[in-house]
Design a protein around this motif. Structure first.
Motif, mmCIF file in Angstrom:
data_model
loop_
_atom_site.group_PDB
_atom_site.id
_atom_site.type_symbol
_atom_site.label_atom_id
_atom_site.label_comp_id
_atom_site.label_asym_id
_atom_site.label_seq_id
_atom_site.Cartn_x
_atom_site.Cartn_y
_atom_site.Cartn_z
ATOM 1 N N GLY A 281 -1.692 0.953 -4.681
ATOM 2 C CA GLY A 281 -0.719 -0.072 -4.361
ATOM 3 C C GLY A 281 0.520 0.077 -5.226
ATOM 4 N N LEU B 65 -4.351 -7.248 -2.400
ATOM 5 C CA LEU B 65 -4.933 -6.055 -1.790
ATOM 6 C C LEU B 65 -6.469 -6.040 -1.798
ATOM 7 C CD1 LEU B 65 -2.829 -2.856 -2.544
ATOM 8 C CD2 LEU B 65 -3.470 -3.845 -0.352
ATOM 9 N N VAL C 293 -7.290 3.454 -2.771
ATOM 10 C CA VAL C 293 -6.038 2.888 -2.264
ATOM 11 C C VAL C 293 -5.082 2.691 -3.435
ATOM 12 C CG1 VAL C 293 -4.962 0.986 -1.015
ATOM 13 C CG2 VAL C 293 -7.307 1.678 -0.446
ATOM 14 N N VAL D 292 0.846 -1.191 0.000
ATOM 15 C CA VAL D 292 0.000 0.000 0.000
ATOM 16 C C VAL D 292 0.883 1.243 0.000
ATOM 17 C CG1 VAL D 292 -1.667 1.367 1.315
ATOM 18 C CG2 VAL D 292 -1.943 -1.117 1.122
#
Length: 815
Positions: free
Chosen positions: A645, A652, A643, A497
């Motif tokens: 990555g 994820l 989010v 992340v």
């Protein structure tokens, strides 16, 4: 009648004796008829099929004049219209949008969102519909706020397995049980195609909203005007009469009871399937395309019939010599064409059936009633009509030409002239075929060019390795804030992340509201008549970093931007250009025009970011103002998690969903999707129509190339003696090849020229479907011209090579 049966039997024998010709003609026509049947079945289901209501032509929607799609009415205005109108038989009411009628279904499974329709008790009698199972609710149940619900056919099948025992059971809506009393037919989808249930208006969570009794100037008009009206005209009353009366009544309401939350007027429209203009135009373009394919197929088969008729001239001339009139011969030949068309229609219907089932997996969402398309009696009637029209197009003209040529077979010295005249007919058909193909390919090329331009658009953010999750929660503001703070902290500790953030609306796919700033330091505010779209957003965490939105000036939001700190904002390039052109916007101050404006403190610009096309790659960027959630009025409503990555992020999505469910078990969670998948879904309609039109264009190109190949092959077979003489007199193989190629490409070039002129005239009607190009884009026209000529050259070269290999001695003995 005996004569007709005799013609049919004879035609069947002739077709059976020529299986190659019959198979080629049937498959060629089946392609065109099948494509037409498939597209017509879509248009019939979406546009032409009558709506499943009683006397649909008397049903009208009453809409807000300024905002027909999203605007609503005050409840008191609905009551007055219903009581005072003399042109309306009755009126029903329902909540105007998903904001007031979207709920959470909660049971033993994970919570999920559902789109309901909260309607008045007279809604179903007014529409003239009855449930597939059970009953509708009564006015007493509506008045007493009884929690009863009627399911859509889809929800009934999905949640209850289409079981009859669902009637009398419960559907848990927002944590409260509602008794199921009915199931509507699959075809009933009013007021929108995504309705999953219908319930009494009074059971809506917002029905007794006390805020409606307090006039708050900082609330938008839509907060109070939240109802939509559907009405039924009295028999004999026209739309114009109703519109005049309702407009007069509305103006009287405004004079007797002025209300700032009332709209500017009334607009009425018939109840019909709602299609945006681009979808309607795209369907029209696709239908025109398949008509072109059918015409090209008919031209091809007409050429086959002419070639076959030339070989049958002796047989036909003999019949004429024995007393058969020309009309009798034409009837016989046309009977063969009718049988060919009917066989092709049957095969085409089967191809359409297979194509529709395959296409359903690829058709983009959002087209209403598409799931109802089927090959019913109406569609098959169209197929039959298309087959007969095709028979007329490809059969009647060749039959007339062949019979005319055959009348003079007994006259010596006319065979060459007859062949020449039939050859002219075939050449005209080849020119027409190429012209139609050019128009179709240029249309497909323009859409393909547009699609490539859309994909090349700079979005203003980087969608790679970005995951999104929509969270719908009815918890308190503090609980929602605690959830986001917790998930932000835990996600940032996961491997892979890079950044985590959230926003109150990731994609802006609807219409934008015209808006302006209430005050701009150092200058006059924008006049209201000059307002254009402006979007406010609340963000939290590292939203800009997670999205990959570039910071151009200033800073991001930080921990110092607390509720009690001076108000700050980040704007994008479009907002900077709109309000501070040729100035440095950092440090500039303004006051808002939306609910944030009730805080009279100045808002200071602390950063400028790049424009992010969150309305879709085809929409021009609109100005955005971003505020930190800590200072925004609805900062707890940042429901879209983002989010970013890096590296291997395959694990994820599961981790994001698991953490969200642990922290908010009662929230409704969407599937975790990648940003790239969401963008691809936005382009699905354009991609689908481009691929479909390209497929039709390729089919047309194949048919055209086969047409010119067949014409030249037959022509060379007829000219074997001539070629032999030429070669015996010293002509070289390359000269023969050149002769044949020149002849074929001449007709292709004429067709190409005619097609380009036709395309320039016709493609302007699809201009609104194009992006980043014009309907007369020179590059597309040139590319299509080059491709077609190369295909024509290749199609000509094969019969040319065969002709050049003729043995002169064999050719001289040919006749």
């Amino acid at each position: 009648m005996n004569g007709i049966f005799q013609d049919v039997r004879y035609a069947l024998r002739q077709l059976w004796k020529s299986p190659g010709f019959t198979a080629a003609a049937v498959l060629t026509l089946a392609l065109g008829i099948g494509a037409n049947t498939a597209i017509f079945s879509v248009i019939e289901a979406v546009i032409l099929r009558p709506l499943p209501y009683r006397d649909t032509n008397r049903l009208i929607n009453i809409r807000d004049l300024q905002d027909p799609q999203e605007g609503g009415f005050l409840f008191k205005d609905y009551q007055n219209l219903r009581a005072e109108s003399t042109t309306l038989e009755d009126s029903a009411i329902y909540y105007r949008d998903s904001g007031f009628s979207q709920v959470t279904l909660t049971d033993a499974n994970e919570p999920r969102l559902a789109q309901g329709a909260y309607v008045s008790a007279n809604f179903f009698p007014l529409m003239g519909v009855t449930p597939e199972l059970g009953r509708t609710f009564t006015s007493r149940e509506d008045a007493q706020k009884e929690r009863v619900v009627i399911l859509s056919h889809g929800l009934w099948a999905r949640e209850f397995g289409a079981s009859l025992s669902a009637i009398g059971g419960n559907l848990r809506i927002n944590g409260v049980n509602s008794r199921i009393i009915g199931v509507m037919p699959e075809t009933f989808q009013f007021p929108a195609s995504d309705q999953q249930f219908w319930a009494p208006l009074t059971t809506n969570p917002h029905w007794d909203d006390p805020s409606l009794l307090v006039k708050d100037p900082h609330r938008s008009r839509g907060f109070y005007a939240r109802w939509q009206i559907v009405s039924r005209l009295k028999p004999g009353v026209s739309m114009e009469q109703a519109g005049t009366e309702l407009g007069t009544l509305f103006r009287q309401f405004e004079q007797s009871d002025p209300d700032a939350n009332r709209g500017a007027g009334i607009r009425i429209a018939p109840v019909r399937v709602e299609l945006n203009s681009k979808t309607r135009l795209a369907l029209s373009v696709l239908f025109a395309a398949v008509l072109f394919v059918l015409l090209i197929a008919c031209v091809n088969v007409a050429n086959l019939v002419l070639a076959r008729g030339s070989a049958r001239q002796s047989e036909i001339s003999l019949r004429i010599s024995l007393g058969a009139g020309r009309s009798r011969v034409v009837r016989q030949l046309f009977t063969e064409s009718i049988l060919l068309a009917l066989f092709s229609g049957a095969v085409g219907s089967y191809l359409a059936y297979l194509g529709l089932h395959a296409a359903l997996a690829w058709v983009p969402a959002g087209i209403p009633r598409l799931e109802q398309m089927r090959l019913d009696g109406g569609v098959l009637s169209f197929t039959l009509a298309a087959s007969i029209i095709a028979a007329v197009l490809f059969g009647l003209f060749p039959a007339w030409r062949i019979s005319g040529m055959s009348e003079s077979l007994h006259l010596a010295g006319r065979a060459s002239a007859r062949s020449q005249r039939l050859g002219i007919s075939r050449n005209i058909l080849i020119i027409a075929e190429f012209a139609l193909t050019v128009v179709l390919l240029i249309g497909a090329g323009l859409l393909a060019h547009s699609y490539l331009r859309v994909e090349a658009v700079d979005l203003g953010f980087d969608p790679a390795h970005v995951f999104t999750l929509h969270i719908q929660s009815n918890n308190s503001s503090s609980a929602r804030n605690a959830f986001f703070e917790g998930i932000d902290e835990r996600l940032r500790t996961l491997p892979g992340v890079q950044a985590v953030g959230a926003i109150d609306g990731l994609f802006e796919t609807g219409d934008h509201t015209n808006l302006g700033l209430r005050d701009i330091e150092g200058r006059s505010p924008e006049p209201k008549q000059l307002w254009t779209p402006l979007q406010w957003n609340s963000v939290r965490g590292a939203f800009f970093q997670a999205m990959g939105i570039r910071l151009l000036q200033g800073r991001y939001f930080g921990i110092a931007d607390t509720p009690n700190a001076p108000l700050v904002a980040i704007i994008d390039e479009s907002a900077a250009h709109r309000y501070w052109p040729k100035e440095n916007p950092l440090g500039k101050r303004f006051r808002g025009q939306d609910p944030r404006g009730k805080n009279d403190d100045w808002i200071t610009v602390v950063g400028v970011v790049s424009d992010a096309r969150r309305s879709g790659p085809e929409q021009s960027p609109i100005p955005h103002i971003y505020q930190p959630y800590t200072q925004a009025i609805d900062g707890d409503r940042t429901s879209d998690l983002v989010v970013r990555g890096h590296g291997d992020s395959r694990e994820l999505p599961a981790s994001i969903h698991r953490l969200a469910h642990e922290l908010a078990p009662s929230a409704v969670l969407s599937p975790v999707t990648t940003m790239e998948d969401q963008l691809s879904e936005q382009l699905a309609p354009r991609r689908f129509q481009t691929l479909l039109l390209a497929a039709f264009g390729m089919a047309a190109l194949l048919l055209a190339s086969l047409g010119i190949y067949g014409m030249l092959s037959y022509s060379m077979a007829q000219r074997t003696h001539e070629i032999g003489v030429r070669m015996a007199l010293g002509a070289q193989q390359k000269q023969v090849v050149s002769l044949v190629v020149r002849e074929g490409t001449k007709y292709a070039a004429i067709g190409l020229a005619i097609g380009i002129v036709g395309a320039a005239a016709l493609t302007k009607f699809m201009a609104s479907l194009l992006f980043g190009t014009t309907s007369t884009d020179p590059a597309t026209f040139l590319l299509v011209a080059v491709v077609l000529m190369l295909v024509a050259l290749f199609a000509c070269y094969i019969p040319a090579r065969r002709a050049a290999k003729v043995d002169p001695m064999v050719a001289l003995r040919y006749e």
